[in-house]
Design an enzyme around this catalytic site. Sequence first.
Site, mmCIF file in Angstrom:
data_model
loop_
_atom_site.group_PDB
_atom_site.id
_atom_site.type_symbol
_atom_site.label_atom_id
_atom_site.label_comp_id
_atom_site.label_asym_id
_atom_site.label_seq_id
_atom_site.Cartn_x
_atom_site.Cartn_y
_atom_site.Cartn_z
ATOM 1 N NE ARG A 28 -3.965 -1.946 0.205
ATOM 2 C CZ ARG A 28 -5.367 -2.306 0.819
ATOM 3 N NH1 ARG A 28 -5.412 -1.502 2.130
ATOM 4 N NH2 ARG A 28 -5.841 -3.129 0.535
ATOM 5 C CG ASP A 131 12.633 -18.011 17.294
ATOM 6 O OD1 ASP A 131 11.534 -18.502 17.604
ATOM 7 O OD2 ASP A 131 13.549 -18.590 16.365
ATOM 8 C CG MET A 173 8.510 -23.391 18.527
ATOM 9 S SD MET A 173 7.790 -22.965 16.723
ATOM 10 C CE MET A 173 7.772 -24.434 15.832
ATOM 11 C CB ALA A 190 5.839 -20.729 34.654
ATOM 12 C CG LEU A 257 -1.253 -25.308 18.687
ATOM 13 C CD1 LEU A 257 -1.465 -25.739 19.945
ATOM 14 C CD2 LEU A 257 -2.299 -24.500 17.723
HETATM 15 O O1 F6P Z 1 12.663 -19.360 14.051
HETATM 16 C C1 F6P Z 1 11.230 -19.762 14.081
HETATM 17 C C2 F6P Z 1 11.076 -21.078 14.375
HETATM 18 O O2 F6P Z 1 9.555 -21.199 14.969
HETATM 19 C C3 F6P Z 1 11.797 -21.524 15.999
HETATM 20 O O3 F6P Z 1 11.381 -21.029 17.141
HETATM 21 C C4 F6P Z 1 11.895 -23.002 15.747
HETATM 22 O O4 F6P Z 1 12.846 -23.558 16.174
HETATM 23 C C5 F6P Z 1 11.935 -23.275 14.333
HETATM 24 O O5 F6P Z 1 11.704 -21.893 13.703
HETATM 25 C C6 F6P Z 1 11.125 -24.476 13.691
HETATM 26 O O6 F6P Z 1 11.420 -24.476 12.206
HETATM 27 P P1 F6P Z 1 10.639 -25.464 11.381
HETATM 28 O O7 F6P Z 1 9.193 -24.789 11.221
HETATM 29 O O8 F6P Z 1 11.348 -25.413 10.133
HETATM 30 O O9 F6P Z 1 10.549 -26.864 12.025
#
Ligand code: F6P
Length: 326
Positions: A28, A131, A173, A190, A257
């Site tokens: 845009r 991340d 993750m 936690a 997720l």
């Molecule tokens: O970098 C983003 C991320 O979701 C990380 O947190 C995780 O380790 C990685 O990608 C997972 O990658 P893939 O979807 O290729 O398994």
Amino acid sequence: MSKVKRIAVLTSGGDAPGMNAAVRAVVRASVYHDLHIYGIYRGYDGMVEGKIKRLEAGDVANIIQRGGTILKTARSEAFRTAEGRKKAYENLKANDIDGVVVIGGNGTYTGADVFSKEYNIAMVGLPGTIDNDIYGTDYTIGFDTAINTAIEAVDKIRDTADSHNRIFFVEVMGRHSGYIALHTGIGSGAGAIFLPETNTTVQELCEHLALSIKRQKLFNLVIVAEGNQNGDATTLAKEVKALSPEYDIKVTIIGHLQRGGAPTAMDRVLASRMGHSAVQSLMRGESGVALGIINDKIIFTPFHEAINKTKPINKQLIRMAEILAM
Ligand code: F6P
């Protein structure tokens, strides 16, 4: 006078909620400034293979609220080779493209750094990764949504943990970075948080769990980053069970997720600001830089610096989480 006339946008690496909002803003803002704007499909692979399409304002209608990326994404092997990058350059030139906005994480910036040094194409990067591990910005696009998703999941686990007096190890993750784990841990209250950046031992965790039980806290939530130094959630759970067989222990891995779903308001606004500023910066003549927002101000960091410097995790937040988890 704009330094660029025809620009392209791509998303690369792991998708992150808010990437679509960033793509929309780039498209845009470009249309507003009378630039031709192109979408490159499947990240750098699409650049190498010539999967490039002109976009109009209407092509990005109805996407600000969608997770994933309409441009698709990939981790490109071809773009790592000089031959692949040459093809990519030829494809850009065939469309007279003189600037590219890349949206992704460290791998995406590495590709952009190499390419913008080899060829005369202006490149600006936007931090798109759940991340939050990119140097040169307080927050990355997708992080806020990911931690909200993770916290929602942990809230649900809390109900069942409490009902059964169980100890749950929840893995989030973050292969190299503990931002998701730390913020999920704090936001979900936690009992303990395990990160790649810290060295908490199973012994220390067992002491903490025993103390909690002594205080009549009969369930516990332990958040573990997938890249934790002393093992993932499954490993830690096994080790604790071996030391304290009387504990009723369960493991939940939230997994991908965390990467999907509608972006939060924070991510939509962040992505919109960044996408809009990326176009303006290319017009001013910026290149070889990663755009970030620090203390609410747009800043630029050379790609090589953004790639090579690590954004340190906030040690005070780690300490605070320990105090509050008593
Ligand atoms: O970098 C983003 C991320 O979701 C990380 O947190 C995780 O380790 C990685 O990608 C997972 O990658 P893939 O979807 O290729 O398994």
